[in-house]
Design an enzyme around this catalytic site. Structure first.
Site, mmCIF file in Angstrom:
data_model
loop_
_atom_site.group_PDB
_atom_site.id
_atom_site.type_symbol
_atom_site.label_atom_id
_atom_site.label_comp_id
_atom_site.label_asym_id
_atom_site.label_seq_id
_atom_site.Cartn_x
_atom_site.Cartn_y
_atom_site.Cartn_z
ATOM 1 N N TRP A 164 2.196 6.011 4.440
ATOM 2 C CA TRP A 164 3.633 6.291 4.522
ATOM 3 C C TRP A 164 4.491 5.187 3.939
ATOM 4 C CZ3 TRP A 164 5.542 2.193 7.013
ATOM 5 C CH2 TRP A 164 4.679 1.525 7.881
ATOM 6 N N ASN A 165 3.913 3.986 3.701
ATOM 7 C CA ASN A 165 4.815 2.862 3.414
ATOM 8 C C ASN A 165 5.391 2.864 1.997
ATOM 9 O OD1 ASN A 165 2.308 2.111 2.423
ATOM 10 N ND2 ASN A 165 2.535 -0.033 2.991
ATOM 11 N N LYS A 188 -3.579 14.418 0.084
ATOM 12 C CA LYS A 188 -3.015 14.538 1.437
ATOM 13 C C LYS A 188 -2.105 13.344 1.689
ATOM 14 C CE LYS A 188 -3.812 13.005 5.480
ATOM 15 N NZ LYS A 188 -2.432 12.990 6.008
ATOM 16 N N PRO A 189 -0.786 13.589 1.692
ATOM 17 C CA PRO A 189 0.124 12.480 1.993
ATOM 18 C C PRO A 189 0.159 12.208 3.496
ATOM 19 C CG PRO A 189 1.361 14.506 1.607
ATOM 20 C CD PRO A 189 -0.088 14.855 1.432
ATOM 21 N N ALA A 190 0.752 11.078 3.876
ATOM 22 C CA ALA A 190 0.872 10.744 5.301
ATOM 23 C C ALA A 190 1.785 11.754 5.992
ATOM 24 C CB ALA A 190 1.440 9.339 5.454
ATOM 25 N N GLY A 241 -4.736 2.971 2.801
ATOM 26 C CA GLY A 241 -4.348 2.995 4.210
ATOM 27 C C GLY A 241 -5.031 1.852 4.937
ATOM 28 N N GLU A 263 -8.039 1.184 -1.040
ATOM 29 C CA GLU A 263 -6.947 0.195 -1.055
ATOM 30 C C GLU A 263 -6.536 0.029 0.396
ATOM 31 O OE1 GLU A 263 -5.816 -1.408 -3.658
ATOM 32 O OE2 GLU A 263 -6.787 -0.307 -5.258
ATOM 33 N N LEU A 264 -6.993 -1.066 1.023
ATOM 34 C CA LEU A 264 -6.901 -1.161 2.485
ATOM 35 C C LEU A 264 -5.952 -2.265 2.942
ATOM 36 C CD1 LEU A 264 -10.718 -0.570 3.053
ATOM 37 C CD2 LEU A 264 -8.896 1.126 2.916
ATOM 38 N N CYS A 297 1.262 -3.800 2.371
ATOM 39 C CA CYS A 297 -0.114 -4.314 2.484
ATOM 40 C C CYS A 297 -0.226 -5.714 1.903
ATOM 41 C CB CYS A 297 -1.072 -3.372 1.788
ATOM 42 S SG CYS A 297 -0.585 -3.034 0.096
ATOM 43 N N GLU A 391 -2.883 -7.863 10.617
ATOM 44 C CA GLU A 391 -1.707 -7.521 9.829
ATOM 45 C C GLU A 391 -0.547 -7.203 10.788
ATOM 46 O OE1 GLU A 391 -2.713 -3.894 7.831
ATOM 47 O OE2 GLU A 391 -1.749 -4.524 5.984
HETATM 48 P P1 NAP Z 1 -3.577 4.912 8.079
HETATM 49 O O1 NAP Z 1 -3.290 5.149 9.493
HETATM 50 O O2 NAP Z 1 -4.939 4.446 7.693
HETATM 51 O O3 NAP Z 1 -3.213 6.275 7.318
HETATM 52 C C1 NAP Z 1 -3.310 6.411 5.930
HETATM 53 C C2 NAP Z 1 -3.592 7.859 5.587
HETATM 54 O O4 NAP Z 1 -4.849 8.218 6.138
HETATM 55 C C3 NAP Z 1 -2.567 8.851 6.133
HETATM 56 O O5 NAP Z 1 -2.390 9.873 5.191
HETATM 57 C C4 NAP Z 1 -3.272 9.389 7.370
HETATM 58 O O6 NAP Z 1 -2.883 10.684 7.719
HETATM 59 C C5 NAP Z 1 -4.698 9.417 6.870
HETATM 60 N N1 NAP Z 1 -5.712 9.493 7.913
HETATM 61 C C6 NAP Z 1 -5.708 8.921 9.129
HETATM 62 N N2 NAP Z 1 -6.846 9.257 9.784
HETATM 63 C C7 NAP Z 1 -7.561 10.059 8.956
HETATM 64 C C8 NAP Z 1 -8.812 10.733 9.053
HETATM 65 N N3 NAP Z 1 -9.578 10.641 10.121
HETATM 66 N N4 NAP Z 1 -9.219 11.478 8.002
HETATM 67 C C9 NAP Z 1 -8.461 11.584 6.907
HETATM 68 N N5 NAP Z 1 -7.272 10.975 6.754
HETATM 69 C C10 NAP Z 1 -6.832 10.209 7.766
HETATM 70 O O7 NAP Z 1 -2.596 3.842 7.429
HETATM 71 P P2 NAP Z 1 -1.007 3.814 7.500
HETATM 72 O O8 NAP Z 1 -0.611 3.335 8.838
HETATM 73 O O9 NAP Z 1 -0.436 5.082 6.990
HETATM 74 O O10 NAP Z 1 -0.688 2.716 6.389
HETATM 75 C C11 NAP Z 1 -0.645 1.380 6.659
HETATM 76 C C12 NAP Z 1 -1.937 0.698 6.210
HETATM 77 O O11 NAP Z 1 -2.137 0.948 4.830
HETATM 78 C C13 NAP Z 1 -1.850 -0.801 6.338
HETATM 79 O O12 NAP Z 1 -3.078 -1.292 6.842
HETATM 80 C C14 NAP Z 1 -1.633 -1.258 4.904
HETATM 81 O O13 NAP Z 1 -2.036 -2.577 4.645
HETATM 82 C C15 NAP Z 1 -2.430 -0.259 4.145
HETATM 83 N N6 NAP Z 1 -1.968 -0.168 2.754
HETATM 84 C C16 NAP Z 1 -2.775 -0.668 1.782
HETATM 85 C C17 NAP Z 1 -2.342 -0.641 0.460
HETATM 86 C C18 NAP Z 1 -3.200 -1.186 -0.641
HETATM 87 O O14 NAP Z 1 -2.885 -0.925 -1.796
HETATM 88 N N7 NAP Z 1 -4.261 -1.929 -0.340
HETATM 89 C C19 NAP Z 1 -1.112 -0.085 0.151
HETATM 90 C C20 NAP Z 1 -0.312 0.426 1.170
HETATM 91 C C21 NAP Z 1 -0.766 0.381 2.480
HETATM 92 P P3 NAP Z 1 -1.751 10.996 8.837
HETATM 93 O O15 NAP Z 1 -0.539 10.328 8.361
HETATM 94 O O16 NAP Z 1 -1.675 12.477 8.783
HETATM 95 O O17 NAP Z 1 -2.270 10.450 10.117
#
Ligand code: NAP
Length: 488
Positions: A164-165, A188-190, A241, A263-264, A297, A391
């Site tokens: 979502w960020n 699949k977007p957030a 994510g 990309e975590l 991130c 984080e």
């Molecule tokens: P997240 O909770 O891991 O969610 C990311 C995506 O994964 C969302 O679309 C979410 O869907 C989905 N998801 C969650 N559980 C899932 C499952 N069991 N199966 C399939 N999809 C699933 O992360 P976030 O809170 O949105 O984002 C923040 C994190 O992203 C931070 O740790 C940040 O550092 C990281 N990030 C990394 C980068 C990079 O380039 N390295 C860039 C941006 C962000 P729902 O929304 O429907 O739950």
């Protein structure tokens, strides 16, 4: 000039806010007809509804992407590139509408949302050009009468799961290189920020990107993810994510030996050496820490400052932090919008309290409430504080003092993450030594602005695998096929 509330209201009534997913170029509701409501992080009110889709719709999207794959891959690369270029043009033409959607669903300050549209569009522009550069090579034969060739071909049907960020940029960073390479995509977007992604798909269809090439499903993450990771038709998953979810998805992809890009999460260190230019160091810290209210991130979670510059840096950084304006993302003067949800503020508050209990001093800001977290600065933070290990993902800046180069590198690398890091110094030798010694995929030197479509973005250690952006981002969607021809 319109007021923030009238712009918010107009954006809520936008035609992009519809409870529909797109499969094979068609727009439809979830099979069950059920929807999920999406909240405005600033007001807490419902913005609109999205389709509550699950496994069946995802299977249909994978089938549509599979059907669309052969004709899309067969198109000359330059034609795919021209379509991407048209998509870029229409994204830019709709920049303000897209920026407003980002602000509405994520709370991001509108000036930053406009920046995100530019950043996200740049991936489409870059890969529009790169599409026709997926060159192969002729390899000198090891025996007479043979020709050895390495050709690049598209991976096939790909899946993208995005956070979502940065709801637009994180998606275009995947879809643009995939489509340029000749792959088709199910994304699949957030759940918190689906509308800007759906708007991107409408714009793609408007310029003639064929149905089935770029499909989007919204709804139940686990069910959608189960199909995207388990289906043998899907040849690749690109995920952005958290590290925890990324690890689970990687495991789920193992069953079908899928290619993955991950990309975590990060926990970026910023190292400020005694010989740094003070103004540059403060500016680097402002950008690296407070971009997107710290919800990035590559946010600098740990700011290590050498003893000789420490006090001057902290005083200047505190003044700049205190001057940041917290408020409604739709207000043009806002620097820091709301966090995505109240639990995100709870986490930042917990990090703040834990650091204070460990002896840190509060120099600006303080505790957050609801979804609003003031920009906050701590100095004297202990290295075993919670925020040193996890984080924070919010506008809490933490300064720690160090004495020697070796100590700074040891502290910077004392983390399982390795996404970004930052170094401020005016000494070329210090810059070069630090740049090599830090374990991270990216290093910003005297700047907090490092992300661009033209450079390879990605982490090491538990921050991920693979690169996005640059020509390396195209390789993530290409297989190398070796052809060995005898009898020549
Ligand atoms: P997240 O909770 O891991 O969610 C990311 C995506 O994964 C969302 O679309 C979410 O869907 C989905 N998801 C969650 N559980 C899932 C499952 N069991 N199966 C399939 N999809 C699933 O992360 P976030 O809170 O949105 O984002 C923040 C994190 O992203 C931070 O740790 C940040 O550092 C990281 N990030 C990394 C980068 C990079 O380039 N390295 C860039 C941006 C962000 P729902 O929304 O429907 O739950």
């Amino acid at each position: 000039m319109s007021s923030p509330s009238s712009i918010r209201e107009a954006t809520r009534r936008s035609a992009y806010i519809r409870p529909e997913i797109t499969i094979g170029g068609e727009w439809r509701a979830a099979d069950s007809g059920k929807t999920i409501s999406v909240d405005d992080p600033f007001t807490g009110e419902t913005i609109g509804e999205i389709a509550d889709a699950g496994a069946a719709e995802t299977e249909a999207a994978v089938a549509a992407a599979s059907e669309a794959f052969a004709p899309w891959a067969a198109r000359p690369a330059i034609e795919r590139g021209r379509l991407l270029r048209r998509w870029f043009d229409v994204i830019v033409a709709n920049k303000e509408d897209l920026a407003r959607l980002i602000t509405l669903e994520s709370g991001k300050a509108i000036r930053e949302a406009r920046g995100e549209v530019d950043y996200g569009a740049a991936f489409v522009e870059f890969y529009a050009e790169e599409a026709s550069r997926a060159n192969g090579e002729i390899i000198p034969a090891h025996v007479p009468g043979r020709q050895l060739r390495a050709e690049r071909e598209p991976v096939g049907v790909c899946a993208a799961i995005t956070p979502w960020n940065f709801p637009i940029a994180m998606l275009t960073r995947k879809v643009a290189p995939a489509l340029a390479a000749g792959c088709t995509m199910v994304a699949k977007p957030a759940q918190q920020t689906p509308f800007s992604a759906l708007a991107l798909a409408r714009l793609a269809q408007e310029v003639g990107i064929p149905g089935g090439v770029f499909n989007i499903v919204t709804g139940q993450a686990a069910a959608i993810g189960g199909v995207l990771t388990g289906s043998p038709v899907v040849r690749k998953l690109s995920f952005t994510g958290s590290t925890g979810v990324g690890a689970r998805l990687m495991q789920a992809c193992a069953g079908t030996i899928k290619r993955v890009s991950m990309e975590l999460g990060g926990n970026a260190p910023l190292l400020i050496f005694d010989d740094a230019d003070l103004e540059t160091a403060v500016e680097t810290a402002m950008v690296a820490k407070f971009r997107n209210a710290g919800q990035s991130c590559i946010a600098a979670n740990r700011i290590y400052v050498q003893a000789g510059i420490h006090d001057r840096f902290v005083a200047a950084f505190a003044a700049r932090t205190a001057a940041l304006k917290l408020g409604d993302g739709f207000d043009e003067t806002t620097d820091i919008g709301p966090l995505i949800e109240a639990v995100a503020v709870d986490k930042v508050n917990a990090h703040l309290e834990n650091a204070l209990a460990g002896g840190a001093q509060l120099l600006a800001g303080g505790k957050g409430e609801g979804r609003l977290m003031p920009p906050t600065l701590l100095a004297g933070v202990a290295h075993d504080a919670q925020l040193s290990c996890e984080e924070t993902f919010g506008p809490l800046a933490a300064v720690m003092r160090f004495e020697t180069f070796e100590e700074a590198i040891r502290l910077a690398n004392d983390t399982p993450f390795g996404l970004a890091s930052y170094v401020c110094s005016q000494d070329p030798a210090t810059i070069s030594r630090a740049g090599r010694a830090i374990e991270s995929g990216m290093v910003g030197i005297n700047t907090g602005f490092i992300s661009t479509a033209w450079a390879p973005f990605g982490g090491v250690k538990q921050s991920g695998v693979g690169k996005e952006g640059s020509r390396l981002g195209l390789d993530e969607y290409l297989n190398v096929k070796y052809l060995c021809q005898a009898g020549l």
